[in-house]
Design a protein around this motif. Sequence first.
Motif, PDB file in Angstrom:
ATOM      1  N   VAL A 197       0.835  -1.200   0.000  1.00 56.35           N
ATOM      2  CA  VAL A 197       0.000   0.000   0.000  1.00 56.35           C
ATOM      3  C   VAL A 197       0.874   1.255   0.000  1.00 56.35           C
ATOM      4  N   ILE A 198       1.921   1.258   0.811  1.00 61.00           N
ATOM      5  CA  ILE A 198       2.830   2.412   0.845  1.00 61.00           C
ATOM      6  C   ILE A 198       3.534   2.571  -0.497  1.00 61.00           C
ATOM      7  N   HIS A 199       3.938   1.455  -1.099  1.00 68.91           N
ATOM      8  CA  HIS A 199       4.591   1.512  -2.405  1.00 68.91           C
ATOM      9  C   HIS A 199       3.702   2.210  -3.431  1.00 68.91           C
ATOM     10  N   TRP A 200       2.448   1.784  -3.525  1.00 66.37           N
ATOM     11  CA  TRP A 200       1.569   2.359  -4.533  1.00 66.37           C
ATOM     12  C   TRP A 200       1.134   3.778  -4.187  1.00 66.37           C
ATOM     13  N   LEU A 201       1.069   4.097  -2.915  1.00 66.99           N
ATOM     14  CA  LEU A 201       0.812   5.486  -2.530  1.00 66.99           C
ATOM     15  C   LEU A 201       1.943   6.379  -3.031  1.00 66.99           C
ATOM     16  N   ARG A 202       3.168   5.948  -2.802  1.00 67.99           N
ATOM     17  CA  ARG A 202       4.318   6.737  -3.240  1.00 67.99           C
ATOM     18  C   ARG A 202       4.390   6.859  -4.755  1.00 67.99           C
ATOM     19  N   MET A 203       4.100   5.772  -5.459  1.00 66.98           N
ATOM     20  CA  MET A 203       4.134   5.834  -6.918  1.00 66.98           C
ATOM     21  C   MET A 203       3.056   6.787  -7.442  1.00 66.98           C
ATOM     22  N   LEU A 234       1.793   9.360  -5.812  1.00 63.89           N
ATOM     23  CA  LEU A 234       2.244  10.708  -5.471  1.00 63.89           C
ATOM     24  C   LEU A 234       3.333  11.180  -6.426  1.00 63.89           C
ATOM     25  N   SER A 235       4.226  10.282  -6.824  1.00 63.68           N
ATOM     26  CA  SER A 235       5.296  10.674  -7.747  1.00 63.68           C
ATOM     27  C   SER A 235       4.742  11.016  -9.124  1.00 63.68           C
ATOM     28  N   LEU A 236       3.721  10.304  -9.566  1.00 66.83           N
ATOM     29  CA  LEU A 236       3.104  10.623 -10.850  1.00 66.83           C
ATOM     30  C   LEU A 236       2.436  11.993 -10.827  1.00 66.83           C
ATOM     31  N   VAL A 237       1.691  12.260  -9.777  1.00 69.78           N
ATOM     32  CA  VAL A 237       0.994  13.548  -9.670  1.00 69.78           C
ATOM     33  C   VAL A 237       1.999  14.694  -9.565  1.00 69.78           C
ATOM     34  N   LEU A 267      11.130   8.006  -6.585  1.00 68.47           N
ATOM     35  CA  LEU A 267      11.973   9.140  -6.982  1.00 68.47           C
ATOM     36  C   LEU A 267      12.327   9.033  -8.466  1.00 68.47           C
ATOM     37  N   ALA A 268      12.669   7.846  -8.927  1.00 66.05           N
ATOM     38  CA  ALA A 268      12.989   7.649 -10.341  1.00 66.05           C
ATOM     39  C   ALA A 268      11.778   7.945 -11.227  1.00 66.05           C
ATOM     40  N   CYS A 269      10.610   7.495 -10.808  1.00 62.23           N
ATOM     41  CA  CYS A 269       9.382   7.753 -11.556  1.00 62.23           C
ATOM     42  C   CYS A 269       9.079   9.252 -11.606  1.00 62.23           C
ATOM     43  N   PHE A 270       9.233   9.912 -10.479  1.00 63.75           N
ATOM     44  CA  PHE A 270       9.021  11.354 -10.416  1.00 63.75           C
ATOM     45  C   PHE A 270       9.973  12.089 -11.354  1.00 63.75           C
ATOM     46  N   LEU A 271      11.262  11.758 -11.276  1.00 67.52           N
ATOM     47  CA  LEU A 271      12.251  12.437 -12.116  1.00 67.52           C
ATOM     48  C   LEU A 271      11.983  12.191 -13.595  1.00 67.52           C
TER      49      LEU A 271
END
Length: 116
Positions: free
Chosen positions: A32-38, A40-43, A100-104
């Motif tokens: 759940v934390i993993h997908w929350l972070r992913m 958030l990184s997309l948004v 972080l990689a997805c966000f960047l």
Amino acid sequence: MSKVSKAYPKTSWQKVLSGSSDWETTEEILDVIHWLRMSLSLVCGLIFGVTPLVGMTFLLSYIALNMLGTFLFYNSYLRVDAEQFGGHAILLTEAAMPSLACFLMLWITTYSALHF
């Protein structure tokens, strides 16, 4: 009603939406934390790319937002005992680098596509 809940256990997303703190395994909360972070990184990647935000200041602000958002999510909203799942360090670092990689990637791609 208790027969129905035993026959059909709640999924992870039903637990998240209800703010339930009855997590059975560590892997379940970490997913759940993993997908929350992913998410958030997309948004954030899209927002930072569309609005021409550049520089180390905004990178550090994303990292702070990601860590703070994760901490508030599992500590305040889900009300889980961090020690039961390996401590704060485990929960705070779960999927930190992939997000972080997805966000960047999204930030750079969106910024380059719209502003060059």
